[in-house]
Design a protein around this motif. Sequence first.
Motif, PDB file in Angstrom:
ATOM      1  N   HIS A  29       0.886  -1.322  -0.011  1.00  0.00           N
ATOM      2  CA  HIS A  29      -0.139  -0.101  -0.659  1.00  0.00           C
ATOM      3  C   HIS A  29       1.654   1.332   0.229  1.00  0.00           C
ATOM      4  N   ALA A  34       0.090   5.306  -0.971  1.00  0.00           N
ATOM      5  CA  ALA A  34      -1.426   5.068   0.264  1.00  0.00           C
ATOM      6  C   ALA A  34      -0.582   6.032   1.347  1.00  0.00           C
ATOM      7  N   PHE A  49      -5.602   1.823   5.703  1.00  0.00           N
ATOM      8  CA  PHE A  49      -4.883   0.822   4.457  1.00  0.00           C
ATOM      9  C   PHE A  49      -2.661   0.964   4.477  1.00  0.00           C
ATOM     10  N   LEU A  59      -6.340  -3.546  -0.533  1.00  0.00           N
ATOM     11  CA  LEU A  59      -6.781  -3.189  -2.255  1.00  0.00           C
ATOM     12  C   LEU A  59      -6.636  -4.349  -2.513  1.00  0.00           C
ATOM     13  N   ARG A 225      -6.672   2.286  -6.027  1.00  0.00           N
ATOM     14  CA  ARG A 225      -6.265   3.419  -4.612  1.00  0.00           C
ATOM     15  C   ARG A 225      -7.553   4.641  -4.408  1.00  0.00           C
TER      16      ARG A 225
END
Length: 292
Positions: A29, A34, A49, A59, A225
Amino acid sequence: MPIDASVAIGADLGSTTFSWTESDVLLYHLAIGAGAREGDNLSPAALRFTLDGPALQVLPSFGVVVPTFHETDPPPLDLPGCDINLAQVVHGSQSISVAGPLPTSGTATVSTTLTDIWDKGKAAVIWQEGVARDESGEELWRTRSSIFVRGEGGWGGDRGSSDPVALPDREADHESSYDVTPQQALLYRLCGDRNPLHADPDFAKAAGFPAPILHGLCSYGIVLRELTDGLVGGDATQVRGFTARFAGVVFPGETIRVTGWREDDRVVASVAIAGGDRDGSPVLADCVLTVS
């Protein structure tokens, strides 16, 4: 002939058993951006995340990379009937569909088959399908991907089909941008893709690029994302699949602009470079995110 479709199509590429932990999920992530925006370190939505614990979500694109997550060698290309080298290859397209929310840790086995080869004249497109199952035999996810092999077409094979995704003729429901960091590809390669095209300037130049390019699957994860945050309420457990075709390259330091439209149980999107000399250059095409 470097590619013998009669040998390749239908070939069983074997099975691989692999395991993953929450730390692998967190690294993935972070590698797709993220937690990168101001305030994300304090935001419960962003921390789902980037912080291990009961609220951690996965994800679905993680399922694409996790079978090779701990590899440290460049990806092998020892495909039956295909005598090709890494410098010829770019990722063509990728899809994943999940049976349900992915676990934050576990063990699974993926079985892969080489399903088709298209002859594009000056290139070949090689398709693979993989099915991942948990230790009880239950399906976790299913992937389909293609690679584009330059200089290996022209044997008179099937050219394949094309079914472009139409974008709505109305104002978008979401638009966002993500600034790709200079070290993004160097971070993402720790997720198991050590192709030197994304890190070694000399290799990239030999392959016809002025500099190393971002992994296509990194762009794929970034876009998933961004769309999940923007149009699915940041809830990865609602995402059932994501499909995209790789339409252009991204260089570290550039900005990716994501534009999305919600249509009932799916999201369609347009993805391009924002700003700079390559403003508007395509990144991903035919993007479809399916939701529950």
